[in-house]
Design an enzyme around this catalytic site. Structure first.
Site, PDB file in Angstrom:
ATOM      1  N   GLY A  45     -84.842 -19.396  72.280  1.00  0.00           N
ATOM      2  CA  GLY A  45     -85.974 -20.265  72.448  1.00  0.00           C
ATOM      3  C   GLY A  45     -85.624 -21.570  72.534  1.00  0.00           C
ATOM      4  O   GLY A  45     -84.662 -22.088  71.937  1.00  0.00           O
ATOM      5  N   ALA A  69     -83.462 -16.088  59.759  1.00  0.00           N
ATOM      6  CA  ALA A  69     -84.155 -17.309  59.823  1.00  0.00           C
ATOM      7  C   ALA A  69     -83.484 -18.421  60.274  1.00  0.00           C
ATOM      8  O   ALA A  69     -83.046 -19.369  59.703  1.00  0.00           O
ATOM      9  CB  ALA A  69     -84.669 -17.573  58.172  1.00  0.00           C
ATOM     10  N   GLY A  71     -84.328 -20.508  62.713  1.00  0.00           N
ATOM     11  CA  GLY A  71     -85.245 -21.752  62.831  1.00  0.00           C
ATOM     12  C   GLY A  71     -85.202 -22.143  64.173  1.00  0.00           C
ATOM     13  O   GLY A  71     -85.222 -23.397  64.460  1.00  0.00           O
ATOM     14  N   LEU A  72     -85.037 -21.431  65.100  1.00  0.00           N
ATOM     15  CA  LEU A  72     -85.180 -21.979  66.453  1.00  0.00           C
ATOM     16  C   LEU A  72     -84.036 -22.977  66.834  1.00  0.00           C
ATOM     17  O   LEU A  72     -84.563 -23.996  67.520  1.00  0.00           O
ATOM     18  CB  LEU A  72     -86.606 -22.082  67.027  1.00  0.00           C
ATOM     19  CG  LEU A  72     -87.393 -20.712  67.082  1.00  0.00           C
ATOM     20  CD1 LEU A  72     -88.752 -21.115  67.435  1.00  0.00           C
ATOM     21  CD2 LEU A  72     -86.979 -19.858  67.922  1.00  0.00           C
ATOM     22  N   CYS A 129     -92.898 -17.308  66.248  1.00  0.00           N
ATOM     23  CA  CYS A 129     -91.799 -17.264  65.299  1.00  0.00           C
ATOM     24  C   CYS A 129     -92.223 -17.403  63.800  1.00  0.00           C
ATOM     25  O   CYS A 129     -93.063 -18.158  63.466  1.00  0.00           O
ATOM     26  CB  CYS A 129     -90.662 -18.291  65.678  1.00  0.00           C
ATOM     27  SG  CYS A 129     -89.054 -18.434  64.779  1.00  0.00           S
ATOM     28  N   GLY A 242     -88.305  -3.872  69.617  1.00  0.00           N
ATOM     29  CA  GLY A 242     -88.256  -3.579  68.027  1.00  0.00           C
ATOM     30  C   GLY A 242     -87.278  -2.346  67.837  1.00  0.00           C
ATOM     31  O   GLY A 242     -87.861  -1.091  67.899  1.00  0.00           O
ATOM     32  N   GLY A 243     -85.896  -2.719  67.568  1.00  0.00           N
ATOM     33  CA  GLY A 243     -85.257  -1.551  67.009  1.00  0.00           C
ATOM     34  C   GLY A 243     -84.642  -0.501  68.059  1.00  0.00           C
ATOM     35  O   GLY A 243     -84.118   0.658  67.843  1.00  0.00           O
ATOM     36  N   THR A 265     -81.524  -6.639  67.983  1.00  0.00           N
ATOM     37  CA  THR A 265     -80.505  -6.588  67.065  1.00  0.00           C
ATOM     38  C   THR A 265     -79.275  -5.797  67.440  1.00  0.00           C
ATOM     39  O   THR A 265     -78.323  -6.114  66.868  1.00  0.00           O
ATOM     40  CB  THR A 265     -81.126  -5.993  65.975  1.00  0.00           C
ATOM     41  OG1 THR A 265     -82.375  -6.694  65.489  1.00  0.00           O
ATOM     42  CG2 THR A 265     -80.230  -5.940  64.609  1.00  0.00           C
TER      43      THR A 265
HETATM   44  C1  FMN Z   1     -81.042 -13.689  65.324  1.00  0.00           C
HETATM   45  C2  FMN Z   1     -82.343 -13.544  65.829  1.00  0.00           C
HETATM   46  C3  FMN Z   1     -82.885 -14.519  66.702  1.00  0.00           C
HETATM   47  C4  FMN Z   1     -84.225 -14.566  67.217  1.00  0.00           C
HETATM   48  N1  FMN Z   1     -84.650 -15.462  68.013  1.00  0.00           N
HETATM   49  C5  FMN Z   1     -85.940 -15.431  68.583  1.00  0.00           C
HETATM   50  C6  FMN Z   1     -86.214 -16.480  69.369  1.00  0.00           C
HETATM   51  O1  FMN Z   1     -85.459 -17.477  69.729  1.00  0.00           O
HETATM   52  N2  FMN Z   1     -87.419 -16.443  70.244  1.00  0.00           N
HETATM   53  C7  FMN Z   1     -88.121 -15.280  70.131  1.00  0.00           C
HETATM   54  O2  FMN Z   1     -89.409 -15.169  70.807  1.00  0.00           O
HETATM   55  N3  FMN Z   1     -87.757 -14.144  69.367  1.00  0.00           N
HETATM   56  C8  FMN Z   1     -86.522 -14.165  68.884  1.00  0.00           C
HETATM   57  N4  FMN Z   1     -86.208 -13.217  68.102  1.00  0.00           N
HETATM   58  C9  FMN Z   1     -86.610 -11.919  67.953  1.00  0.00           C
HETATM   59  C10 FMN Z   1     -86.335 -11.095  69.093  1.00  0.00           C
HETATM   60  O3  FMN Z   1     -86.245 -11.373  70.434  1.00  0.00           O
HETATM   61  C11 FMN Z   1     -87.054  -9.495  68.925  1.00  0.00           C
HETATM   62  O4  FMN Z   1     -88.478  -9.899  69.361  1.00  0.00           O
HETATM   63  C12 FMN Z   1     -86.868  -8.934  67.455  1.00  0.00           C
HETATM   64  O5  FMN Z   1     -85.676  -9.117  67.153  1.00  0.00           O
HETATM   65  C13 FMN Z   1     -87.154  -7.357  67.735  1.00  0.00           C
HETATM   66  O6  FMN Z   1     -86.424  -6.565  68.574  1.00  0.00           O
HETATM   67  P1  FMN Z   1     -85.014  -5.792  67.705  1.00  0.00           P
HETATM   68  O7  FMN Z   1     -85.673  -5.194  66.553  1.00  0.00           O
HETATM   69  O8  FMN Z   1     -84.403  -4.857  68.886  1.00  0.00           O
HETATM   70  O9  FMN Z   1     -84.250  -6.775  67.354  1.00  0.00           O
HETATM   71  C14 FMN Z   1     -84.947 -13.371  67.407  1.00  0.00           C
HETATM   72  C15 FMN Z   1     -84.296 -12.227  66.654  1.00  0.00           C
HETATM   73  C16 FMN Z   1     -83.239 -12.252  65.932  1.00  0.00           C
HETATM   74  C17 FMN Z   1     -82.565 -11.051  65.223  1.00  0.00           C
END
Ligand code: FMN
Length: 304
Positions: A45, A69, A71-72, A129, A242-243, A265
């Site tokens: 982001g 967390a 924090g973008l 977020c 999501g996962g 992730t």
């Molecule tokens: C470390 C980390 C940083 C993330 N940063 C952002 C971000 O900057 N903007 C955003 O829209 N989602 C962010 N996400 C959310 C992911 O894009 C995604 O929606 C979420 O992790 C679910 O997918 P996953 O379970 O496969 O990780 C972040 C997730 C993680 C784990």
């Protein structure tokens, strides 16, 4: 076999992308996999100005997932254009830029700046977020604000807009509809779930921010349900996430109604996951004689 899918006017060569914030700005992963095989690269982001992010520790492992967390943290629009865009623009696959702001006007300005840059594939508007005090989350959990943010971005750019939805709502349908009505070309479902973990020896939260966003395999069934509900509420395509760890997970999201998916992730422990997912989808189609990946989308049989 056709693996290509359409997100607004953007064509992806296959339905597999990466989730914002889990793939840096692409360049960090360039030595670990061939980025040009992905459907798209999605970056962390970005808001107008640079952001330092939250104090550490910012991540912790939990059963079948993690809490973060961050924090973008980010370089801001100018920093991104200077540091990361020269690399990203050389890729053959589109770059999707995840954007955010603390006001409706800021969202629109960031959208306008990236529109003017030229060559960007799409903008993913992060209204979800959970880890920042201002901006982000509150836009995604208020239909009126969500509509205003997306409408303002729509006015500011002709780039495809993907609204990154919050899971932190009682029902996703009205929010999905609000984004569609405001001119969003697609939805990304879903962002992380607010969560907390405690170290029982120190009695301290495991994350300095106290709470964070839960992601990874533990959220998959909840995310699948959200995709299914969102897909019933709108006509625009959905990018499911999501996962996702493998092709079976991705296919499950597609059957629920996602036209494309994002690996998040899993990139942290197996950077090749997205490529494995692409290969696995191809194999699934081959074995069953499915010629077009779009045939899988929304193919769940409910109530038969
Ligand atoms: C470390 C980390 C940083 C993330 N940063 C952002 C971000 O900057 N903007 C955003 O829209 N989602 C962010 N996400 C959310 C992911 O894009 C995604 O929606 C979420 O992790 C679910 O997918 P996953 O379970 O496969 O990780 C972040 C997730 C993680 C784990």
């Amino acid at each position: 076999m056709n693996l290509s899918v359409q997100i607004g006017k953007l064509t992806l060569q296959n339905p597999v992308t990466v989730a914002s914030g889990t793939f840096g700005y692409g360049v960090e992963y360039a030595q670990l996999l061939d980025l040009n095989q992905l459907g798209a690269v999605v970056v962390k982001g970005i808001r107008l100005e640079p952001v330092r992010g939250n104090p550490t520790p910012r991540t912790c492992e939990v059963t079948s997932g993690m809490i973060n967390a961050i924090g973008l943290q980010g370089p801001g629009v100018d920093g991104f254009i200077k540091k990361y865009w020269p690399f990203l623009k050389t890729l053959k696959v589109p770059t999707i830029i995840n954007i955010w702001g603390t006001t409706v006007e800021e969202y629109a300005e960031v959208a306008q700046r990236f529109d003017a840059l030229g060559g960007v594939g799409a903008l993913e508007v992060n209204v979800s977020c959970p880890n920042i005090k201002e901006g982000g989350g509150q836009f995604g959990t208020d239909c009126k604000l969500l509509n205003q943010v997306v409408a303002a971005c729509r006015k500011a750019t002709t780039l495809p807009l993907i609204t990154k939805m919050s899971p932190n709502v009682v029902s996703i349908a009205p929010y999905a509809k609000a984004a569609e009505d405001a001119g969003s070309d697609a939805l990304a479902v879903t962002n992380s779930y607010p969560a907390m973990a405690i170290d029982i020896e120190t009695r301290r939260p495991k994350i300095a921010n106290v709470t964070g966003g839960l992601t990874g395999p533990c959220i998959k069934p909840i995310a699948i349900k959200l995709v299914w509900e969102a897909a019933k509420a709108v006509k625009i395509p959905i990018i499911g996430m999501g996962g996702i760890q493998n092709a079976a997970d991705a296919i499950e999201f597609m059957m629920a109604g996602a036209s494309a998916v994002a690996v998040g992730t899993a990139n942290f422990y197996e950077p090749q996951t997205a490529l494995q997912v692409i290969a696995g989808i191809r194999e699934f189609m081959q074995q069953r004689g499915i010629k077009d990946v779009r045939k899988i989308v929304g193919s769940v049989e409910v109530g038969k």
